[in-house]
Write an enzyme that holds these catalytic residues in place. Structure first.
Site, PDB file in Angstrom:
ATOM      1  N   HIS B 324     -19.021  -9.401 -22.716  1.00  0.00           N
ATOM      2  CA  HIS B 324     -19.688  -8.201 -22.217  1.00  0.00           C
ATOM      3  C   HIS B 324     -18.712  -7.154 -21.727  1.00  0.00           C
ATOM      4  CE1 HIS B 324     -23.460 -10.461 -22.394  1.00  0.00           C
ATOM      5  NE2 HIS B 324     -24.054  -9.290 -22.339  1.00  0.00           N
ATOM      6  N   GLY B 325     -17.619  -7.599 -21.130  1.00  0.00           N
ATOM      7  CA  GLY B 325     -16.704  -6.583 -20.620  1.00  0.00           C
ATOM      8  C   GLY B 325     -15.371  -7.145 -20.202  1.00  0.00           C
TER       9      GLY B 325
END
Lengths: 305, 470
Positions: B324-325
């Site tokens: 996701h990040g």
């Protein structure tokens, strides 16, 4: 196939009729709404307002300029979080509804940040609050249409003018009086702490201002010409700051030159050291009730001279 | 070109009309060109990266199956994995990796310098990288045969409805559809497609974008806000992220349907799940299936010892968080999910209860828990996350919240949110398409209600979809 086409046309027809009905219903609600939210304050002034001097701006006017101190027949029609384009749109609406103080005075408070704003869209978004008048007001329509080529398509739908605060329009009809004084002055009583002040100073040191957005300056020049054409005296105010910002010197110089060239009165309080006293501030942007009183008296003095 | 923009709808209209007018053999070519055009609107240079990934994986997949030597096949798959993850690393994780090393060195008072990468993250890179990886792995495991026509493979990679934010499609599902010879204008597909598009648009503009106004304001300085209002914002963010992502996914499904393609449904009323395990079966389904099939199960899944199962869950959700990040926030969020999954297994709370009242209570509890787990996803740092938790747990006050509710009782997202929850409850056991089995006048009423809610409450000039940043 014919049946399907008929069904599609029928649904389209129902949609158009419902749209017209909803649009008409909300128009009725809007026209009767005088409460602060959902455009009621604007609607009230356009119908019933009458004054020689109008003070206009954002929260720095809404919380900081007491019209009663300035004098009689002075009204504050500022709106928090609404900036230059919105205020110019209000002035155009005043003209449309014959509420311009002809031979009177408009005091427009400027936010220097508006001139450094990276995207014009942020200023345009403020004008959407007045989209009820999209069809009848050229300035509002022109500004909103700057968003994209498709904006006019949205306004083909009658009910789109009520996008946003429609539920509030509905609940407002159960309130019979306006919220507070329509003369929009709402002072803040709290005081800023030294810690918050120092945090803000630290942030400001690292803040990089973008280049001056000349579109904002152009809109201001257009407003100056508009006021001259309609025999309205326009005075610009630069509100006090909790600290002197060297960064904003460039735009201040530009505004000063603009005012000099167009013979516009500029009341600049940004450098006044009297306002460096933390006791006068509610936060890093707004004076508190004590500071607002001093500020209002100072405006009154400057107007006399 | 955001899905909720007029530019996109104009593009879609033109592509759709042209697609249906073209002979069948040219349809896929036109779709490919349109998909590349769509992607180029974000940044034309990153289109080259997409084409590069496509060509490399196409070639490797063919080599994997054509070589008789097993070690050559293995080499091929390793090459594909390294190349795809390498590209992802360069664009997404390079700075994070070096910052992490810097922090470790700092502990030993050693200076660590590196050249910061200024490369912008290509839109959709996390999604299409996982999509091509699944293709290469499936070819290697002989689940599918490699696609021989590079153009059709390119369309599989770049099909515009799902290119920028999923669903992450499997080759065995999408490639056969791309290879089909017959296309028929089907009014049923059109109705289903339009239903998903309108529902997705409603979720995005009427709910997600409106909630974002409050959430963004509070999260600018969350510790300056009273804990009651902070908790309310935390719960609202759950709705924001759901309606934002589900809105996009539903629109993607609907748009694909208009062209006669089926995409994976990414969400199935996830907030009506009575446990976090079930939540992850209903949330971002294409990603959770991907990590289950290509990470969790190859690690052994739950077919080994209990302790190893727990370790596998942690590893899997570590990767989910990282996907996701590139920040410790997302890793922390992933690990929190992993920990709660382990806890559920320990307490035997994985499955739903047969008792309706107990289940309802569990749904509410799971929703609140998931909302709290979303905090690191939205907060600026782990320390801010911890401060938010501390404030909610140890300094709970309701005054500011009561004031806010009274002032904002007619908040623009309240009615759409009520509509969303009502429809989710109605379609929980089936799916959104079950609305098309209602009586005709009920369907027309539903569509009109959606359209007018979008017109009256939909945020003008709303923001990009949250998941576009991944």
């Amino acid at each position: 196939m014919i049946k399907k086409v008929f069904h599609i046309l029928l649904i389209a027809g129902i949609f158009i009729c419902l749209d017209k009905l909803i649009g008409q219903y909300f128009t009725t609600l809007y026209e009767e709404n005088y409460c602060q939210h959902a455009g009621g304050d604007v609607n009230y002034y356009l119908k019933h307002g009458n004054s020689d001097t109008i003070v206009i701006g954002s929260s720095r006017v809404n919380t900081m300029i007491n019209p009663k101190i300035l004098g009689e027949k002075i009204v504050n029609i500022s709106k928090p979080s609404k900036h230059l384009y919105y205020n110019i749109a209000i002035i155009h609406l005043l003209k449309q509804y014959n509420k311009l103080p002809t031979n009177g005075l408009i005091l427009l408070s400027l936010e220097l940040e508006d001139f450094y704003i990276e995207s014009e869209q942020k200023l345009i978004n403020d004008v959407y609050y007045l989209k009820y008048y999209y069809n009848t007001n050229d300035y509002i329509r022109t500004i909103i249409n700057k968003t994209s080529y498709y904006e006019p398509l949205k306004f083909l739908i009658s009910s789109y003018r009520f996008n946003g605060e429609n539920f509030k329009l509905f609940t407002n009809q159960f309130q019979h009086i306006c919220d507070g004084d329509i003369n929009g002055y709402y002072p803040i009583r709290s005081k800023i702490s030294e810690k918050d002040y120092l945090t803000k100073m630290k942030q400001d040191l690292h803040e990089k201002l973008s280049k001056i957005n000349h579109k904002t300056s152009e809109e201001l020049v257009s407003l100056i010409h508009f006021c001259k054409k309609n025999n309205v005296n326009l005075s610009l105010i630069v509100p006090p700051s909790i600290y002197y910002s060297k960064k904003k010197k460039l735009i201040k110089t530009e505004i000063e030159n603009l005012c000099q060239m167009n013979k516009i009165n500029l009341l600049d309080f940004s450098s006044e050291s009297e306002f460096r006293d933390l006791k006068l501030w509610a936060d890093c942007i707004h004076l508190n009730s004590l500071g607002s009183e001093i500020y209002s008296y100072k405006i009154k003095e400057k107007l006399k001279t | 070109m955001l899905f909720n923009s007029f530019d996109f709808f104009l593009f879609l209209f033109i592509v759709l009309i042209t697609f249906w007018l073209l002979p069948a053999k040219f349809k896929w070519i036109f779709l490919l060109i349109s998909s590349y055009f769509f992607y180029a609107q974000w940044n034309p240079i990153y289109l080259l990266l997409l084409i590069f990934t496509t060509v490399i994986d196409y070639t490797i997949a063919l080599k994997i199956t054509s070589s008789k030597a097993k070690f050559k096949s293995k080499l091929g798959i390793y090459l594909s994995v390294i190349m795809n993850l390498g590209v992802l690393f360069i664009f997404k994780y390079y700075n994070f990796f070096h910052e992490s090393i810097k922090e470790i060195y700092k502990l030993f008072s050693i200076e660590y310098n590196y050249n910061t990468s200024t490369l912008l993250l290509p839109v959709g890179i996390s999604f299409y990288t996982f999509q091509v990886l699944s293709y290469s792995i499936d070819v290697y495991k002989k689940v599918i045969v490699p696609e021989k026509r590079i153009g059709k493979f390119a369309l599989f990679v770049s099909f515009f409805p799902q290119l920028v934010a999923g669903p992450i499609e499997r080759a065995k599902d999408l490639l056969p559809q791309i290879n089909k010879q017959r296309f028929r204008i089907n009014s049923e597909n059109a109705r289903i497609g339009l239903l998903y598009i309108f529902w997705g648009l409603f979720q995005k503009v009427a709910i997600a974008d409106n909630i974002a106004t409050l959430v963004d304001k509070v999260y600018e300085n969350p510790l300056n806000v009273e804990s009651g209002l902070l908790l309310y914002t935390v719960l609202l963010f759950s709705f924001q992220i759901y309606t934002d992502f589900a809105g996009y996914s539903n629109m993607a499904v609907g748009i694909a349907k208009l062209f006669g393609y089926e995409l994976t449904l990414n969400f199935k009323s996830p907030y009506l799940s009575p446990s976090i395990s079930i939540f992850w079966k209903n949330w971002h389904i294409s990603l959770s299936r991907w990590v289950k099939d290509y990470i969790y199960i190859p690690l052994g899944g739950n077919r080994i010892s209990v302790q190893k199962t727990y370790i596998n869950l942690i590893i899997t959700f570590f990767i989910v968080g990282l996907w996701h990040g590139a920040s410790f926030n997302f890793i922390f969020w992933g690990l929190l999910n992993g920990l709660f999954l382990i806890l559920e297994r320990l307490l035997h709370l994985k499955n739903e209860s047969k008792n309706t009242i107990v289940n309802s209570f569990r749904i509410i509890l799971t929703f609140v828990l998931i909302s709290l787990i979303w905090v690191p996803f939205r907060a600026k740092s782990i320390s801010e996350t911890i401060d938010i938790f501390k404030k909610i747990m140890f300094d709970f006050k309701l005054a500011e919240l009561k004031f806010w509710i009274v002032e904002n009782i007619s908040s623009i997202f309240i009615i759409p949110l009520i509509l969303l929850i009502s429809i989710e409850l109605i379609i929980k056991k089936r799916n959104l398409e079950s609305i098309l089995t209602w009586k005709k006048h009920q369907q027309i009423l539903f569509f009109l209600m959606l359209i007018f809610t979008i017109i009256l409450t939909g945020k003008t000039n709303g923001g990009a979809f949250i998941y576009f940043q991944f």
